[in-house]
Write a protein that holds these residues in place. Structure first.
Motif, PDB file in Angstrom:
ATOM      1  N   ALA A 549       0.836  -1.200   0.000  1.00  0.00           N
ATOM      2  CA  ALA A 549       0.000   0.000   0.000  1.00  0.00           C
ATOM      3  C   ALA A 549       0.870   1.248   0.000  1.00  0.00           C
ATOM      4  O   ALA A 549       0.562   2.234  -0.689  1.00  0.00           O
ATOM      5  N   ALA A 550       1.954   1.190   0.736  1.00  0.00           N
ATOM      6  CA  ALA A 550       2.858   2.341   0.763  1.00  0.00           C
ATOM      7  C   ALA A 550       3.409   2.602  -0.628  1.00  0.00           C
ATOM      8  O   ALA A 550       3.464   3.751  -1.100  1.00  0.00           O
ATOM      9  N   LEU A 551       3.800   1.532  -1.292  1.00  0.00           N
ATOM     10  CA  LEU A 551       4.307   1.705  -2.654  1.00  0.00           C
ATOM     11  C   LEU A 551       3.219   2.242  -3.567  1.00  0.00           C
ATOM     12  O   LEU A 551       3.480   3.052  -4.460  1.00  0.00           O
ATOM     13  N   GLY A 552       1.989   1.790  -3.323  1.00  0.00           N
ATOM     14  CA  GLY A 552       0.885   2.294  -4.134  1.00  0.00           C
ATOM     15  C   GLY A 552       0.687   3.787  -3.952  1.00  0.00           C
ATOM     16  O   GLY A 552       0.469   4.517  -4.922  1.00  0.00           O
ATOM     17  N   ILE A 553       0.780   4.231  -2.724  1.00  0.00           N
ATOM     18  CA  ILE A 553       0.630   5.671  -2.471  1.00  0.00           C
ATOM     19  C   ILE A 553       1.745   6.434  -3.169  1.00  0.00           C
ATOM     20  O   ILE A 553       1.511   7.460  -3.812  1.00  0.00           O
ATOM     21  N   LEU A 554       2.959   5.921  -3.048  1.00  0.00           N
ATOM     22  CA  LEU A 554       4.075   6.613  -3.679  1.00  0.00           C
ATOM     23  C   LEU A 554       3.922   6.613  -5.200  1.00  0.00           C
ATOM     24  O   LEU A 554       4.221   7.604  -5.867  1.00  0.00           O
ATOM     25  N   ARG A 555       3.438   5.528  -5.732  1.00  0.00           N
ATOM     26  CA  ARG A 555       3.234   5.471  -7.175  1.00  0.00           C
ATOM     27  C   ARG A 555       2.175   6.472  -7.617  1.00  0.00           C
ATOM     28  O   ARG A 555       2.318   7.155  -8.627  1.00  0.00           O
ATOM     29  N   LEU A 556       1.136   6.545  -6.821  1.00  0.00           N
ATOM     30  CA  LEU A 556       0.046   7.451  -7.166  1.00  0.00           C
ATOM     31  C   LEU A 556       0.536   8.890  -7.280  1.00  0.00           C
ATOM     32  O   LEU A 556       0.126   9.628  -8.165  1.00  0.00           O
TER      33      LEU A 556
END
Lengths: 639, 212
Positions: A549-556
């Motif tokens: 999820a953290a990576l998803g936020i950063l990707r977003l």
């Protein structure tokens, strides 16, 4: 005295056993079978039984098995233990008792107030059961067939066992009051359990289907007489009340009851035939150990009943607080004469049992710790400002509760969930003083409170904090946290290399944002509904999802972040904007971010990073993060 | 990161103190000019940026809002590095938070030193003075003494809620930071050359402090 009292209580038990047992035990030519039947029978109350009846002949058995609810007699059974203590075979009786304890759990579910009395009832039933077993002591000890359930008790709660042990030492005295209660209760009980009650008692002639039970019952009785003679006397209830006063040796009991036994046998004959056709099932040998455990558990319960008047009050109080031990009677196989449970049914029973256990645990555990927490609070409030000094966590919790989801306005003082949240956090600090209260916990508990009841929330909270990842962060375990961060870095570099390089050039280590995210389980950076969705996936996928999820936020937000300096990035990540768009876009970003580094999964990388921690190369790559991992370096630098 | 040109300065400033003394509120008031009683607890560290015009120069203040719970102490100490100044905050309505001030100061000084070996400029903030003013007016002299003994460059009674003394405290801190920076620049030459020649020290410290 004690014995006599005990005997009175046992009477009740016998009734139950009879009622319950009659149906089940019919086949019981072999003592082992009887045992099974008996164990299941006592509980007769049929919470689940009704469903089972559909199955026809097996129905009765299933009832017994389910037995959970024997409890009918509200106040009756305190004295049960008496008989057990007297009997040389107490130990066996104890085994039986353990099984019955199950019913206790049910009772607790049903009615808290009655709990004490219920538990005592259960105990009684247990003792009775034990009495039933009598003849076969040797068999039981040898690991005879019957009970599978005992070990469950242990699972439910350790506390009960210890208490039970204590109880054991005080053998058998039953208060006269209790005995009187019991006698009066007996009839009620029997009436309650119509199916179970039917045949055994001479005064009550039950023409109905349970007829076969009589036979089994007889066997029961015999067993009881042997193991717990005093009980036998009383068992017969009013008719045999005369016997109560006397305490005949085991032999005497036998002789006295033999006639009865015979009589009952004759009565039971018809019913017996009905069920007799079912081929007896062999009791699995593996159950021997279980029986042993049962026995121990049962001993505990049996003894738990108050022996002396003086101590009665106290012991009762103990009973209230201890998670009552259980015997998973419901998990047992049916007596051999009845059709075996189907796999499906077994499964269902297991689930039911687990629910019972969970429910009991929940209430007991939570109440224990909550009461401790409240004691603490009151003692602190007595000493005015001593609160902050003596117990910093109290002040801390109070402070944090007031700023937990302030926009919701439900957790603040005067809000509907304020006390709930305080209770849960307070109970947790008593439950796990080694972890204590850590900031971030209040939001987690708050989310749980928003979704479930108080006790459930406490249990869920405790389990959640107990997860390795949470434990590492809440204990602020440097090494473990560092390991998570390193592992995360590996995936960050893999999935978002540009951002990774950018962060490195800024000196932005993942702890600057991950600590906040993990400790608050995303309730801080994300809107509540989005955070809850993250929780769902976290519970589904495990801790690696937190980092995904953290990576998803950063990707977003990658494109924005790439043009920011350190403080802006850190500020931005502590509360990313765009709440409306956030949800769906965020989850599509998360979806697009599988946790794969090369072919390695999260756990594999985590394992590797753990090994590599001392390798300087990886530290260099991580850059500023190495400082985080090795604070001692920092201190050495500064001098 | 840091910019030493005369036109623009970038300073990292720590805001520390016990839990709930109002660190976040002070920062919000200072940076965003507003106040809410409903800030959420800081976990780990939060950040804010304040830009000042200072004698025709630009000063950018990185405010590091560090969680107050003791549990995070070991964790957050790594955030101290490279800081040029600090606010230590206590709550005038809670004596315990004042008692913790010396603890925070010692912690700060033990983990953070300027390149010239001096401690970073630190200002003491007695927050929530709107709720407990008399506590301080009665102890003004003692406070001065306390600051001197403990190495604070100054102290202010502040209220994030009423916007009292926050700008003043910040200006005081910036003033001292710039002074100590000038001090360092002047004494830089002899000091910096020596450590760079020491290979053994350079090995462990290279990433902690930027070379000067």
């Amino acid at each position: 005295m004690e014995r006599n009292d005990g005997s009175s209580s046992p009477v009740i038990i016998n009734d139950t056993a009879k009622s319950a047992g009659c149906d089940h035990h019919d086949p019981a030519s072999s003592t082992d079978d009887i045992f099974q039947g008996c164990t299941s029978c006592p509980c007769s109350h049929p919470v689940m039984c009704s469903g089972n009846n559909e199955e026809g002949a097996s129905g009765a058995v299933s009832q017994c098995v389910n037995h959970a609810p024997c409890i009918h007699p509200s106040g009756s059974g305190y004295s049960l233990q008496g008989p057990i203590g007297h009997c040389s075979e107490v130990s066996e009786a104890g085994d039986r008792g353990a099984r019955f304890t199950q019913s206790v759990i049910h009772t607790t579910h049903t009615d808290r107030k009655n709990r004490t009395s219920f538990s005592s009832d259960n105990v009684v039933s247990c003792t009775n059961t034990s009495a039933v077993n009598p003849c076969e002591e040797s068999r039981h000890r040898g690991g005879g067939a019957t009970g599978s359930t005992v070990h469950l008790d242990k699972n439910t709660s350790t506390a009960p066992t210890s208490e039970a042990c204590q109880v054991d030492r005080s053998p058998t005295t039953t208060s006269s009051d209790s005995s009187s209660h019991m006698t009066s209760d007996l009839p009620e009980v029997s009436s309650d359990d119509e199916a179970f009650i039917t045949e055994p008692l001479p005064p009550r002639s039950d023409p109905g289907p349970p007829v076969p039970a009589t036979h089994s019952r007889n066997t029961f009785e015999c067993g009881r007489r042997q193991s717990a003679p005093s009980q036998l006397v009383q068992d017969r209830g009013g008719s045999e009340s005369e016997l109560q006063s006397r305490r005949p040796g085991i032999v005497e009991y036998f002789s006295r009851y033999t006639p009865r036994k015979q009589r009952s046998v004759s009565q039971s004959v018809p019913g017996w035939k009905l069920f007799g056709k079912v081929p007896p099932r062999q009791s699995p040998s593996k159950q021997a150990q279980i029986i042993q455990q049962e026995f121990e558990a049962r001993q505990v319960t049996a003894h738990s009943s108050p022996t002396h008047h003086a101590s009665e009050q106290q012991s009762r109080r103990k009973v209230e607080f201890e998670p009552l031990s259980t015997t998973a009677l419901i998990l047992e196989d049916r007596p051999p004469n009845l059709p075996a449970k189907s796999a499906e049914e077994t499964q269902r029973h297991r689930q039911q049992y687990e629910q019972m256990v969970a429910g009991a645990k929940r209430r007991e555990l939570y109440e224990i710790f909550l009461s401790r927490a409240k004691e603490k609070w009151t003692s602190l409030s007595d000493t005015e400002d001593g609160a902050s000094l003596a117990e910093p966590s109290v002040e801390l919790i109070t402070q944090d509760i007031s700023r937990t989801f302030p926009s919701l306005c439900v957790f603040q003082k005067g809000g509907p969930y304020h006390n709930l949240l305080r209770n849960i956090l307070g109970a947790y600090t008593c439950y796990r003083p080694d972890v204590g209260y850590v900031q971030g916990m209040s939001s987690i508990a708050a989310v749980l409170i928003l979704n479930m009841g108080e006790a459930e929330a406490f249990i869920s909270f405790s389990n959640l904090i107990n997860r390795p990842c949470q434990l590492a962060f809440y204990r602020v375990d440097h090494q473990l946290m560092c390991r998570y961060f390193r592992t995360f870095q590996v995936f960050l570099e893999e999935t978002l290399p540009r951002l990774f390089l950018h962060f490195q050039s800024l000196g932005l280590s993942p702890d600057l944002y991950l600590m906040d995210w993990i400790l608050s389980l995303y309730t801080k950076p994300l809107p509540l509904d989005v955070a809850c969705r993250v929780w769902d996936l976290y519970f589904r996928d495990g801790e690696e999802f937190l980092f995904r999820a953290a990576l998803g936020i950063l990707r977003l937000f990658q494109d924005v972040l790439l043009h920011m300096d350190l403080i802006s990035v850190a500020q931005f990540l502590s509360r990313p904007p765009g709440e409306e768009l956030l949800s769906d876009r965020l989850f599509s970003c998360i979806l697009a971010t599988p946790l794969l580094s090369g072919n390695r999964k999260w756990s594999q990388v985590s394992h590797l990073t753990n090994r590599v921690i001392t390798v300087s190369k990886s530290q260099r790559e991580i850059g500023s993060n190495e400082l985080f991992c090795f604070p001692q370096v920092l201190s050495s630098c500064s001098c | 990161m840091q910019n030493n040109h005369h036109k623009e300065h970038l300073y990292k400033i720590l805001v520390i103190g016990d839990l709930g003394v109002g660190k976040t509120s002070i920062i919000k008031r200072y940076v965003h000019h507003n106040f809410s009683p409903n800030y959420r607890a800081t976990i780990g560290v939060d950040f804010a940026l304040k830009v000042l015009n200072w004698d025709q120069e630009t000063v950018r203040l990185q405010l590091w809002d560090i969680a107050g719970q003791e549990r995070f102490g070991n964790m957050t100490r790594v955030y101290y590095r490279e800081a040029m100044g600090a606010f230590i905050v206590f709550d005038v309505t809670r004596p315990a938070s004042f008692e913790a001030v010396t603890k925070w100061k010692e912690d700060l000084d033990s983990k953070l030193t300027l390149a010239n070996g001096k401690h970073v400029a630190t200002v003491l903030l007695a927050n929530k003075c709107d709720q407990g003013r008399d506590v301080l007016t009665n102890n003004g002299i003692k406070m001065e003494q306390f600051c001197q003994e403990n190495g604070f460059v100054g102290w202010y009674e502040t209220s994030a809620k009423e916007n009292i003394n926050i700008d003043e405290a910040a200006n005081c801190l910036v003033k001292h930071i710039m002074a100590s920076e000038n001090d360092m620049l002047q004494s830089e030459v002899p000091d910096t050359v020596t450590p760079q020649l020491e290979k053994d020290k350079g090995g462990t410290c290279s990433s902690c402090f930027r070379s000067q």
